[in-house]
Design an enzyme around this catalytic site. Structure first.
Site, PDB file in Angstrom:
ATOM      1  N   CYS A  94     -13.799   9.026  -9.113  1.00 31.03           N
ATOM      2  CA  CYS A  94     -14.357   9.284  -7.778  1.00 31.03           C
ATOM      3  C   CYS A  94     -14.571  10.708  -7.914  1.00 31.03           C
ATOM      4  CB  CYS A  94     -13.055   9.146  -7.155  1.00 31.03           C
ATOM      5  SG  CYS A  94     -13.147   9.658  -5.316  1.00 31.03           S
ATOM      6  N   CYS A 102      -9.667  15.732  -2.555  1.00 33.52           N
ATOM      7  CA  CYS A 102      -8.669  14.757  -1.891  1.00 33.52           C
ATOM      8  C   CYS A 102      -7.459  14.737  -2.507  1.00 33.52           C
ATOM      9  CB  CYS A 102      -9.689  13.207  -2.087  1.00 33.52           C
ATOM     10  SG  CYS A 102      -8.318  12.108  -1.413  1.00 33.52           S
ATOM     11  N   CYS A 105      -5.061  10.519  -5.017  1.00 32.42           N
ATOM     12  CA  CYS A 105      -5.011  10.101  -6.341  1.00 32.42           C
ATOM     13  C   CYS A 105      -4.598  11.267  -7.176  1.00 32.42           C
ATOM     14  CB  CYS A 105      -6.229   9.599  -6.991  1.00 32.42           C
ATOM     15  SG  CYS A 105      -6.845   8.009  -6.084  1.00 32.42           S
ATOM     16  N   CYS A 187     -13.763   5.795  -0.864  1.00 30.25           N
ATOM     17  CA  CYS A 187     -12.791   5.928  -1.418  1.00 30.25           C
ATOM     18  C   CYS A 187     -12.968   4.775  -2.437  1.00 30.25           C
ATOM     19  CB  CYS A 187     -11.508   5.682  -0.401  1.00 30.25           C
ATOM     20  SG  CYS A 187      -9.863   5.628  -1.370  1.00 30.25           S
ATOM     21  N   TYR A 243      16.509  -5.516   3.948  1.00 33.43           N
ATOM     22  CA  TYR A 243      15.309  -5.173   3.925  1.00 33.43           C
ATOM     23  C   TYR A 243      14.147  -5.959   3.768  1.00 33.43           C
ATOM     24  CZ  TYR A 243      18.303  -0.923   2.987  1.00 33.43           C
ATOM     25  OH  TYR A 243      19.112   0.225   3.134  1.00 33.43           O
ATOM     26  N   GLU A 267      16.614  -7.314   8.366  1.00 33.82           N
ATOM     27  CA  GLU A 267      15.406  -6.330   8.645  1.00 33.82           C
ATOM     28  C   GLU A 267      15.424  -5.296   9.711  1.00 33.82           C
ATOM     29  OE1 GLU A 267      12.202  -4.136   8.623  1.00 33.82           O
ATOM     30  OE2 GLU A 267      12.889  -5.411   6.767  1.00 33.82           O
ATOM     31  N   CYS A 338      10.315   1.304  -4.833  1.00 37.95           N
ATOM     32  CA  CYS A 338       9.107   1.934  -5.287  1.00 37.95           C
ATOM     33  C   CYS A 338       8.937   3.548  -5.227  1.00 37.95           C
ATOM     34  CB  CYS A 338       7.943   1.953  -3.848  1.00 37.95           C
ATOM     35  SG  CYS A 338       8.999   2.415  -2.289  1.00 37.95           S
TER      36      CYS A 338
END
Length: 382
Positions: A94, A102, A105, A187, A243, A267, A338
């Site tokens: 990119c 940007c 990333c 993108c 969750y 949730e 995550c």
């Protein structure tokens, strides 16, 4: 390079804009590497850690300071010149990836297989430092970040992207840790074409516009498969899905444990919980509760459960929820995370309560960025 960094109280003389030549140390959590520079020319022994983007361990670079003052414990910087390149360095696919461009990333300058190794190193370091696992533990030494189908050489996978609208109809992305915007006409990690349907293993899930769903096309199947394989649910076992989102894991766990088994999904987002009820309709004895997970568990469902799934937001489950899970005495817990730092912290809480981490898998659901998804299995000891 001019930057408009998020404001904070200065702590002495600013060092922003200064340049240093230095060797690049190990990768660190957050998409940068550790570089040490001589902070005071009058005292060569006085060094400062600079969390430096756009470089690779082992390189020699010129670092430009983007955030930092004399009173800060560490600085931030960009590698604006590479004096000795790593063999793993590539031309970013990119044109908007690089210093002062940007900020979306972190690793476009790194060959894709090595990106996964850098992510694995970060996960290993968090497990040792925060989960207090031994560096020689086979779970640590054997950890790899697995490729997931659904991208094109690490590109064209992001099915939901937020841009900054620009005058004249253009769109842009913000620079790293800045409010400044870079116009981006294409993108490279954005998926092309229409967003795929929310279908997993033949089941279509109702998701609110803008509601949470994994952005990598291969993520739902990869995570469902990992959770089912690790938990190995048996007919009749009770399940607590925390969750739960729109019911992704609860749906397939309910199929495994059978129509007469008890399955509870909790949730925090009420709209997601409402849609989960529809997605889980007719699937075993499923009950969906809307509300803060810690609060719901303090008031309801205090009976034992055989299996628990945790899929918290980036900040993790934290001790209050871990304590509530342990109180249900499940035989096994699948923790989907995550953020490896939050995961490792919570694994330490589980260990203190008598739950041993027996398996960890990591998935490259966010190629070209520093993010990595993990699924850990915890089993009750004794």
């Amino acid at each position: 390079m001019s930057r408009q960094v998020r404001t904070r109280r200065p702590r002495g003389r600013s060092r922003v804009g200064e340049r240093f030549e230095a060797e690049v140390g190990p990768v660190a959590h957050g998409g940068h590497c550790i570089v040490r520079v001589a902070a005071d020319q009058a005292d060569p022994e006085a060094t400062r850690v600079v969390f430096t983007r756009h470089t690779i361990p082992g390189e020699r670079v010129v670092v430009q300071i983007t955030e930092g003052s004399d009173g800060d414990r560490f600085w931030r910087g960009d590698a604006v010149q590479v004096l000795r390149a790593s063999p793993e360095r590539v031309q970013p696919p990119c044109p908007f990836a690089g210093p002062d461009l940007c900020g979306g990333c972190d690793f476009q300058h790194v060959a894709l297989p090595h990106q996964r190794e850098l992510k694995a190193e970060v996960v290993r370091e968090q497990l040792v430092r925060l989960a207090r696992m031994s560096p020689e533990d086979p779970l640590v030494t054997g950890l790899v970040v697995e490729q997931v189908p659904g991208d094109v050489d690490g590109l064209r996978w992001r099915t939901r992207t937020r841009f900054v609208p620009l005058p004249g109809g253009g769109r842009g992305m913000r620079k790293h840790r800045s409010h400044e915007v870079v116009e981006v006409d294409d993108c490279r990690i954005e998926a092309l074409g229409e967003a795929p349907a929310h279908v997993v293993r033949g089941h279509e899930f109702d998701v609110a516009p803008g509601g949470f769903w994994q952005v990598h096309p291969g993520a739902p199947e990869a995570l469902v498969s990992a959770v089912l394989d690790l938990l190995d649910p048996q007919p009749g076992e009770s399940v607590l899905d925390l969750y739960a989102g729109v019911g992704l894991f609860a749906r397939f766990l309910a199929e495994r444990v059978g129509l007469e088994a008890r399955v509870v999904a909790v949730e925090g987002d009420r709209e997601a919980a409402r849609r989960a009820r529809g997605n889980l309709h007719g699937t075993a004895k499923v009950r969906v509760s809307a509300g803060d997970v810690a609060s719901v568990l303090r008031e309801e469902y205090d009976e034992p459960f055989d299996l628990v799934v945790l899929d918290p937001p980036r900040e993790g489950a934290r001790k209050a929820v871990v304590d509530q899970v342990v109180d249900r005495a499940p035989r096994a817990v699948a923790y989907v995370a995550c953020d490896p730092a939050a995961l490792a912290r919570d694994l330490a809480f589980f260990a203190e309560a008598g739950y041993r981490t027996t398996s960890i898998r990591a998935f490259d659901l966010f190629p070209m960025t520093h993010h990595v998804e993990c699924v850990a299995l915890l089993e009750k000891t004794g």
